[in-house]
Design an enzyme around this catalytic site. Sequence first.
Site, PDB file in Angstrom:
ATOM      1  N   GLU A   1     -20.793  -5.634  -3.999  1.00 36.25           N
ATOM      2  CA  GLU A   1     -21.748  -4.518  -3.997  1.00 36.25           C
ATOM      3  C   GLU A   1     -21.102  -3.287  -4.616  1.00 36.25           C
ATOM      4  OE1 GLU A   1     -24.674  -3.579  -3.520  1.00 36.25           O
ATOM      5  OE2 GLU A   1     -25.649  -4.454  -1.759  1.00 36.25           O
ATOM      6  N   ASP A   2     -21.903  -2.430  -5.230  1.00 36.10           N
ATOM      7  CA  ASP A   2     -21.396  -1.177  -5.770  1.00 36.10           C
ATOM      8  C   ASP A   2     -21.050  -0.206  -4.645  1.00 36.10           C
ATOM      9  OD1 ASP A   2     -24.074  -0.886  -5.070  1.00 36.10           O
ATOM     10  OD2 ASP A   2     -24.643   0.208  -6.869  1.00 36.10           O
TER      11      ASP A   2
ATOM     12  N   ASP B   1     -24.016   2.232   1.854  1.00 35.46           N
ATOM     13  CA  ASP B   1     -24.417   3.541   2.359  1.00 35.46           C
ATOM     14  C   ASP B   1     -24.821   3.348   3.829  1.00 35.46           C
ATOM     15  OD1 ASP B   1     -25.400   6.117   2.530  1.00 35.46           O
ATOM     16  OD2 ASP B   1     -27.033   5.839   1.151  1.00 35.46           O
TER      17      ASP B   1
ATOM     18  N   PHE C   1     -24.039  12.031  -3.366  1.00 35.18           N
ATOM     19  CA  PHE C   1     -24.674  11.056  -4.246  1.00 35.18           C
ATOM     20  C   PHE C   1     -23.811  10.922  -5.496  1.00 35.18           C
ATOM     21  CE2 PHE C   1     -27.540   9.022  -7.140  1.00 35.18           C
ATOM     22  CZ  PHE C   1     -28.225   8.145  -6.312  1.00 35.18           C
TER      23      PHE C   1
ATOM     24  N   ARG D   1     -25.151   5.193 -15.806  1.00 39.73           N
ATOM     25  CA  ARG D   1     -24.355   3.994 -15.491  1.00 39.73           C
ATOM     26  C   ARG D   1     -23.154   3.879 -16.421  1.00 39.73           C
ATOM     27  NH1 ARG D   1     -27.543   0.856 -11.974  1.00 39.73           N
ATOM     28  NH2 ARG D   1     -29.769   0.865 -12.395  1.00 39.73           N
TER      29      ARG D   1
HETATM   30  P1  IMP Z   1     -27.824   1.130   1.802  1.00 37.32           P
HETATM   31  O1  IMP Z   1     -28.846   0.054   2.093  1.00 37.32           O
HETATM   32  O2  IMP Z   1     -28.240   2.434   2.424  1.00 37.32           O
HETATM   33  O3  IMP Z   1     -26.429   0.737   2.193  1.00 37.32           O
HETATM   34  O4  IMP Z   1     -27.897   1.419   0.259  1.00 37.32           O
HETATM   35  C1  IMP Z   1     -27.222   0.670  -0.663  1.00 37.32           C
HETATM   36  C2  IMP Z   1     -27.763   0.892  -2.056  1.00 37.32           C
HETATM   37  O5  IMP Z   1     -28.282   2.214  -2.261  1.00 37.32           O
HETATM   38  C3  IMP Z   1     -26.639   0.752  -3.059  1.00 37.32           C
HETATM   39  O6  IMP Z   1     -26.435  -0.605  -3.450  1.00 37.32           O
HETATM   40  C4  IMP Z   1     -27.103   1.614  -4.192  1.00 37.32           C
HETATM   41  O7  IMP Z   1     -27.970   0.884  -5.033  1.00 37.32           O
HETATM   42  C5  IMP Z   1     -27.892   2.729  -3.522  1.00 37.32           C
HETATM   43  N1  IMP Z   1     -27.073   3.924  -3.315  1.00 37.32           N
HETATM   44  C6  IMP Z   1     -26.651   4.452  -2.137  1.00 37.32           C
HETATM   45  N2  IMP Z   1     -25.929   5.559  -2.325  1.00 37.32           N
HETATM   46  C7  IMP Z   1     -25.877   5.754  -3.672  1.00 37.32           C
HETATM   47  C8  IMP Z   1     -25.238   6.737  -4.501  1.00 37.32           C
HETATM   48  O8  IMP Z   1     -24.562   7.687  -4.057  1.00 37.32           O
HETATM   49  N3  IMP Z   1     -25.408   6.580  -5.835  1.00 37.32           N
HETATM   50  C9  IMP Z   1     -26.118   5.549  -6.389  1.00 37.32           C
HETATM   51  N4  IMP Z   1     -26.724   4.613  -5.651  1.00 37.32           N
HETATM   52  C10 IMP Z   1     -26.599   4.713  -4.306  1.00 37.32           C
END
Ligand code: IMP
Length: 178
Positions: free
Chosen positions: A99-100, A103, A152, A165
């Site tokens: 995963e990137d 959050d 962010f 990107r």
């Molecule tokens: P989560 O379900 O809240 O953990 O969100 C995960 C997804 O939200 C990541 O795989 C990203 O695609 C997106 N995301 C969350 N924070 C960021 C950020 O700071 N920049 C870009 N994408 C984000």
Amino acid sequence: MPKIIEIGRVLIPQEALQNRIAELGAALSADYAERDLAIVAILNGSFIFAADLLRAITLPATIDFMAISSYANHPKSGVVRITKDLSDSLMHRHVLLVEDIIDTGLTANYLLRVLRERQPASLTVCALLDKAARRLIDLPITYRGFEIPDVFVVGYGMDYQQLYRNLPHIAVLHSRET
Ligand code: IMP
């Protein structure tokens, strides 16, 4: 009210990314030495990280991609729509979910449930970035690039409205109303 979007400071420079990915690759190469490693990268955000990570791994390993998008009416559930599924079976394989950024953890938690149903021999998470302070769900992240604050970020595969990107580093994005 129109929004102004600005790229702010560099949070993680290119060299620090490459150094940390080399370390992750070395750790994975040691840990999976006797196992059949199947990398599952989540599109779009992880495509650059996954490509560099794969090249830092010295074992035979496969890579497959799953693309997801969130449901506009359930943005906080973690339930995502799989817009491209994997090409190959994961049965009895040692799967590394790449995963990137994690959050709240809801997306990864949902994906782990989906992947577990495919009966891998093991299932482990590798995330480049961890916004630990925002976590809503307890999630085991075995391989983590960097813990970052609640900002962010864009770059190195990560986007804001599909842009940025291509930045070679990770930068903070500021948005303010005019
Ligand atoms: P989560 O379900 O809240 O953990 O969100 C995960 C997804 O939200 C990541 O795989 C990203 O695609 C997106 N995301 C969350 N924070 C960021 C950020 O700071 N920049 C870009 N994408 C984000």
